[in-house]
Design an enzyme around this catalytic site. Sequence first.
Site, PDB file in Angstrom:
ATOM      1  N   LYS A  34       0.710  -1.141  -0.002  1.00  0.00           N
ATOM      2  CA  LYS A  34       0.162   0.122  -0.100  1.00  0.00           C
ATOM      3  C   LYS A  34       0.769   1.265   0.030  1.00  0.00           C
ATOM      4  CE  LYS A  34      -2.787   1.085   3.893  1.00  0.00           C
ATOM      5  NZ  LYS A  34      -2.425   2.491   4.338  1.00  0.00           N
ATOM      6  N   SER A  35       1.915   1.272   0.825  1.00  0.00           N
ATOM      7  CA  SER A  35       2.734   2.526   0.943  1.00  0.00           C
ATOM      8  C   SER A  35       3.348   2.685  -0.187  1.00  0.00           C
ATOM      9  CB  SER A  35       3.691   2.280   2.073  1.00  0.00           C
ATOM     10  OG  SER A  35       3.204   2.193   3.289  1.00  0.00           O
ATOM     11  N   GLN A 179       4.584   9.406   6.659  1.00  0.00           N
ATOM     12  CA  GLN A 179       3.815  10.304   5.704  1.00  0.00           C
ATOM     13  C   GLN A 179       4.178  12.009   5.793  1.00  0.00           C
ATOM     14  OE1 GLN A 179      -0.124   9.272   7.372  1.00  0.00           O
ATOM     15  NE2 GLN A 179      -0.224   7.267   6.329  1.00  0.00           N
ATOM     16  N   ASP A 327       1.909  -0.539  12.138  1.00  0.00           N
ATOM     17  CA  ASP A 327       0.593  -1.305  11.605  1.00  0.00           C
ATOM     18  C   ASP A 327       0.349  -2.674  11.824  1.00  0.00           C
ATOM     19  OD1 ASP A 327       0.121   1.433  10.124  1.00  0.00           O
ATOM     20  OD2 ASP A 327       0.987   0.619   8.259  1.00  0.00           O
ATOM     21  N   LYS A 354      -5.122   6.556  14.485  1.00  0.00           N
ATOM     22  CA  LYS A 354      -5.083   5.773  13.162  1.00  0.00           C
ATOM     23  C   LYS A 354      -6.526   5.771  12.600  1.00  0.00           C
ATOM     24  CE  LYS A 354      -0.694   4.976  12.684  1.00  0.00           C
ATOM     25  NZ  LYS A 354       0.078   5.696  11.618  1.00  0.00           N
TER      26      LYS A 354
HETATM   27  C1  S3P Z   1       2.381   4.950   6.210  1.00  0.00           C
HETATM   28  C2  S3P Z   1       2.893   5.469   7.374  1.00  0.00           C
HETATM   29  C3  S3P Z   1       2.693   5.121   8.713  1.00  0.00           C
HETATM   30  C4  S3P Z   1       1.473   3.892   8.471  1.00  0.00           C
HETATM   31  C5  S3P Z   1       0.476   3.775   7.270  1.00  0.00           C
HETATM   32  C6  S3P Z   1       1.505   4.186   6.021  1.00  0.00           C
HETATM   33  C7  S3P Z   1       3.096   5.538   4.756  1.00  0.00           C
HETATM   34  O1  S3P Z   1       1.797   6.173   9.011  1.00  0.00           O
HETATM   35  O2  S3P Z   1       0.822   3.563   9.870  1.00  0.00           O
HETATM   36  O3  S3P Z   1      -0.567   2.920   7.164  1.00  0.00           O
HETATM   37  O4  S3P Z   1       3.084   4.936   3.783  1.00  0.00           O
HETATM   38  O5  S3P Z   1       3.956   6.234   5.094  1.00  0.00           O
HETATM   39  P1  S3P Z   1       2.587   7.263   9.995  1.00  0.00           P
HETATM   40  O6  S3P Z   1       3.684   7.462   8.920  1.00  0.00           O
HETATM   41  O7  S3P Z   1       1.603   8.432   9.865  1.00  0.00           O
HETATM   42  O8  S3P Z   1       3.099   6.670  11.214  1.00  0.00           O
END
Ligand code: S3P
Length: 441
Positions: A34-35, A179, A327, A354
């Site tokens: 996903k990321s 993020q 996660d 979350k």
């Molecule tokens: C993600 C970072 C995480 C994670 C999210 C996806 C990303 O959040 O919990 O599911 O793709 O960078 P945070 O960076 O806000 O902790």
Amino acid sequence: MSQAKQSAISGSTSTRLISPARNVLGSLRLPGDKSISHRYAMLAGFAEGASHLSNFSSGADPHSTLACMEQLGARVEHKDDGRIAVTGCAGGFQEPKAALDCGNSGSTMRMLAGLLAAQPFASTLVGDESLTRRPMERIRAPLTAMGAHVTLTDGHAPVTIHGGPLRGVDYQTPIASAQVKTCLLFAGLQASGITQVHESVHTRDHGELALRAFGAHLARSKNSVGIQGGQHLHAIDATVPGDMSSAAFFLCAAALFPNANLVLDGVGMNPTRASLLDVLRMLGVQLNVLQLSEQHSELVGTLQVLGTPGGLVGAEISGALSAQLIDELPVLAAIAPYTQKGIRIRDAGELRVKESDRIALVAENLRAMGANVEEFEDGLDVPGGQPMHGAEIDAGGDHRIAMAFAVAALRANGDTQIHGAESAAISFPEFFDFLDRIAER
Ligand code: S3P
């Protein structure tokens, strides 16, 4: 379109019945991470030329990102062979005619804000009820320091961005967040001078690796990363590695059985995402990495879990490990009663903001299954040696809660009903079908 994905989009809810399993056996290939899918979709939409993305995530969230990219002028085509072709805007998006709908996806809202902050128009990012509750000040403050004008409602979405020329910043992120880091690198790519992001924990680095794959130069040193503004991106062809956070549910399912034999192919093994493997080994799980290769600097491997012959021991998860496993914590907590010594989680206050308050919801659902659990502001103590019974689980609209408790249900006495099971489609529409394939009943 699968039924689960359809209902996630239409808003209807569904219940899944999960019966206990005798063992976990088989092999699976997981949909794309996903990321990484979010980042490839955004950068492909921003770059010059047509990118071709294979094994793109099937989750609703990365598809929210693709829809936003289309609204911004990128062309998105779904090819017959499953690839997605994205023709980018060569650094200049079109002004969107309506608000950009990020759905349930915090990644879309926060990271896209970074790309939009330098564009010469105003845009508004909106989301569903859950996303509208999540904190957005964490991106507003640094983007404002770079010269953007960003408005929120009480710290939340809608996020309105009046884009314009940006200047580089030197920024220490107060919360460990990939993020936020990615948002600032995306803004820094278009700023004057250098943007430096320092973080206390080395969070997932897919943003950095994706920017490099699309042709940008970045300077990395320990927990800092810098990007020079004014760089141009070019299209790429890429295969998205399988999602480790989706693999986590099956790894934990296999960990519940002494004689499990589960093979997962093509899983993303980026070291900033693979801490779960260390924790599973610490718990006593037999786990082999069979093959490793690299695609655009992302490691990909085949994982084999051979169960836990001596039973699951116990673990303490805190500090940087909590941020790196953020996660995966719900599923680890959900199987913790089946360990001998329990699992203690701290420094994970981010779980409360979350898609749901995951600390509260994990505790509530563990109690529904008959386990004792102590809740803390930043974590949980889940004692071991507690058999659980089947129960009615409320997923609270949160994909990872629905999947975590479907895994816990495999070792419970009696059947479990997962209410709100359709939410799994946010990241993993195939989850329940895959679980059926590997659970021996
Ligand atoms: C993600 C970072 C995480 C994670 C999210 C996806 C990303 O959040 O919990 O599911 O793709 O960078 P945070 O960076 O806000 O902790």
